[in-house]
Design a protein around this motif. Structure first.
Motif, PDB file in Angstrom:
ATOM      1  N   ASP A 295       0.846  -1.184   0.000  1.00  0.00           N
ATOM      2  CA  ASP A 295       0.000   0.000   0.000  1.00  0.00           C
ATOM      3  C   ASP A 295       0.886   1.239   0.000  1.00  0.00           C
ATOM      4  O   ASP A 295       1.926   1.277   0.671  1.00  0.00           O
ATOM      5  CB  ASP A 295      -0.912   0.023   1.229  1.00  0.00           C
ATOM      6  CG  ASP A 295      -1.981  -1.051   1.165  1.00  0.00           C
ATOM      7  OD1 ASP A 295      -2.308  -1.488   0.041  1.00  0.00           O
ATOM      8  OD2 ASP A 295      -2.470  -1.461   2.238  1.00  0.00           O
ATOM      9  N   ALA A 296       0.462   2.250  -0.739  1.00  0.00           N
ATOM     10  CA  ALA A 296       1.274   3.458  -0.834  1.00  0.00           C
ATOM     11  C   ALA A 296       0.387   4.677  -0.986  1.00  0.00           C
ATOM     12  O   ALA A 296      -0.768   4.592  -1.434  1.00  0.00           O
ATOM     13  CB  ALA A 296       2.246   3.369  -2.007  1.00  0.00           C
ATOM     14  N   ARG A 297       0.931   5.804  -0.622  1.00  0.00           N
ATOM     15  CA  ARG A 297       0.226   7.091  -0.690  1.00  0.00           C
ATOM     16  C   ARG A 297       0.687   7.823  -1.947  1.00  0.00           C
ATOM     17  O   ARG A 297       1.743   8.447  -1.964  1.00  0.00           O
ATOM     18  CB  ARG A 297       0.551   7.890   0.572  1.00  0.00           C
ATOM     19  CG  ARG A 297      -0.180   9.185   0.731  1.00  0.00           C
ATOM     20  CD  ARG A 297       0.069   9.749   2.133  1.00  0.00           C
ATOM     21  NE  ARG A 297      -0.442  11.109   2.231  1.00  0.00           N
ATOM     22  CZ  ARG A 297       0.279  12.185   1.982  1.00  0.00           C
ATOM     23  NH1 ARG A 297       1.545  12.065   1.617  1.00  0.00           N
ATOM     24  NH2 ARG A 297      -0.251  13.388   2.087  1.00  0.00           N
ATOM     25  N   LEU A 298      -0.103   7.707  -3.017  1.00  0.00           N
ATOM     26  CA  LEU A 298       0.267   8.301  -4.295  1.00  0.00           C
ATOM     27  C   LEU A 298      -0.923   9.050  -4.894  1.00  0.00           C
ATOM     28  O   LEU A 298      -2.075   8.703  -4.644  1.00  0.00           O
ATOM     29  CB  LEU A 298       0.722   7.219  -5.286  1.00  0.00           C
ATOM     30  CG  LEU A 298       2.030   6.489  -4.979  1.00  0.00           C
ATOM     31  CD1 LEU A 298       2.191   5.296  -5.920  1.00  0.00           C
ATOM     32  CD2 LEU A 298       3.222   7.430  -5.092  1.00  0.00           C
ATOM     33  N   VAL A 299      -0.623  10.048  -5.716  1.00  0.00           N
ATOM     34  CA  VAL A 299      -1.642  10.710  -6.522  1.00  0.00           C
ATOM     35  C   VAL A 299      -1.660  10.004  -7.867  1.00  0.00           C
ATOM     36  O   VAL A 299      -0.702  10.090  -8.636  1.00  0.00           O
ATOM     37  CB  VAL A 299      -1.337  12.204  -6.719  1.00  0.00           C
ATOM     38  CG1 VAL A 299      -2.448  12.866  -7.532  1.00  0.00           C
ATOM     39  CG2 VAL A 299      -1.155  12.904  -5.382  1.00  0.00           C
TER      40      VAL A 299
END
Length: 318
Positions: A295-299
């Motif tokens: 899981d990652a925090r990306l736009v």
């Protein structure tokens, strides 16, 4: 077992390409494998800076290098769409500069192609990786009911002195609406969700090829909260950017990208001291997580399409 080192191909060796090369040099999980630019001089110099990486003047040749895991695309918006489709044909992960494309139709096709390719797709919105965003989110409840959001973008000169590229001054793909406002449109999405343009007036100079010199617009969040946009270029005023949220109990503003001010009712908003992080390093951290299946925090391109829709509506092109 050692961590994987991701090999990056950079397309576009301008200001942003140079910054990414520097960030990768300070990140243990990445290596610049190759650089492509239409200018042989820039391509060669950037490749040398990256540690004698391979260099090309034809991005198609660079993309044929099967050892590249990730492509960073930092060319003018007009070229995002055709290059992206070639990158995705080869199923390479892709990190793209904003705005996503030069039209909404192009952006939608890019999103569809990225989803079909099954690769990691992301955009570079710097404020998303700065500490100001969590600070703003944390303080929103203290503001009470949000009354209005004001976005002000004033420029003494456009393009700015450090950004003297012909395309940035042109009407086809330049202007501060495409170059600067995406940051604040995206910030609004992150803080408040969907938004739409209700009306917009864009001022252009007599030169039919020159970009806008002003914009005044009224937008709304999905709950009806009003958003105003006040943009001017070519004025006797030092460059000044202000994203300000007015609530029934307080006000918070982000001034000139990284200066946060906060005050409750009856107070004068005061500067908030916040730590600054290397945003490109944090972005690369999240890209590595996602490419590794975490899981990652990306736009993603999905958000890029939403931002593109607002830009098109501001410019009266939808």
């Amino acid at each position: 077992m050692s961590e994987k080192t991701y090999k990056v191909g950079i397309i576009g060796a301008g200001v942003m390409g140079d910054r990414m090369i520097q960030a990768i040099a300070n990140h243990s999980l990445y290596q610049v494998a190759s650089v492509s630019d239409v200018s042989e001089e820039r391509a060669r110099e950037a490749a040398k800076q990256a540690g004698d990486a391979a260099w090309y003047t034809d991005y198609q040749e660079m993309l044929d290098d099967m050892h590249i895991d990730l492509v960073y695309l930092a060319v003018p918006p007009k070229y995002h769409h055709p290059i992206t489709l070639e990158v995705l044909k080869r199923k390479k992960h892709l990190l793209c500069e904003k705005p996503l494309a030069n039209s909404l139709a192009e952006a939608q096709e890019m999103l569809a192609a990225a989803e079909a390719a099954g690769v990691v797709h992301a955009m570079h919105f710097p404020m998303y990786y700065q500490t100001v965003l969590p600070q703003m989110i944390a303080r929103l409840p203290e503001l009470g009911t949000i009354r209005r959001i004001d976005i002000l973008t004033h420029f003494h000169q456009w393009p700015r002195p450090w950004q003297q590229a012909a395309w940035l001054a042109g009407r086809e793909q330049g202007g501060f609406i495409r170059e600067v406002l995406p940051h604040f449109v995206h910030l609004t999405y992150e803080l408040f969700g969907e938004l739409q343009v209700i009306r917009a007036n864009v001022d252009y100079p007599d030169d039919p090829n020159a970009c806008e010199v002003g914009v005044s617009a009224y937008l709304e969040c999905s709950d009806g909260t009003p958003i105003t946009v006040n943009g001017l270029a070519g004025i006797a005023h030092k460059e000044h950017l202000d994203y300000r949220i007015y609530g029934t109990k307080g006000t918070i503003s982000l001034v000139n990208w990284s200066n946060l001010h906060f005050g409750l009712e009856g107070e004068v908003p005061q500067p908030i001291t916040i730590p600054l992080h290397e945003r490109l390093i944090l972005l690369l951290d999240e890209m590595a997580k996602k490419m590794n299946g975490e899981d990652a925090r990306l736009v993603t391109f999905e958000t890029g399409v939403k931002v593109q829709k607002v830009l098109e509506d501001l410019l009266g092109k939808s």
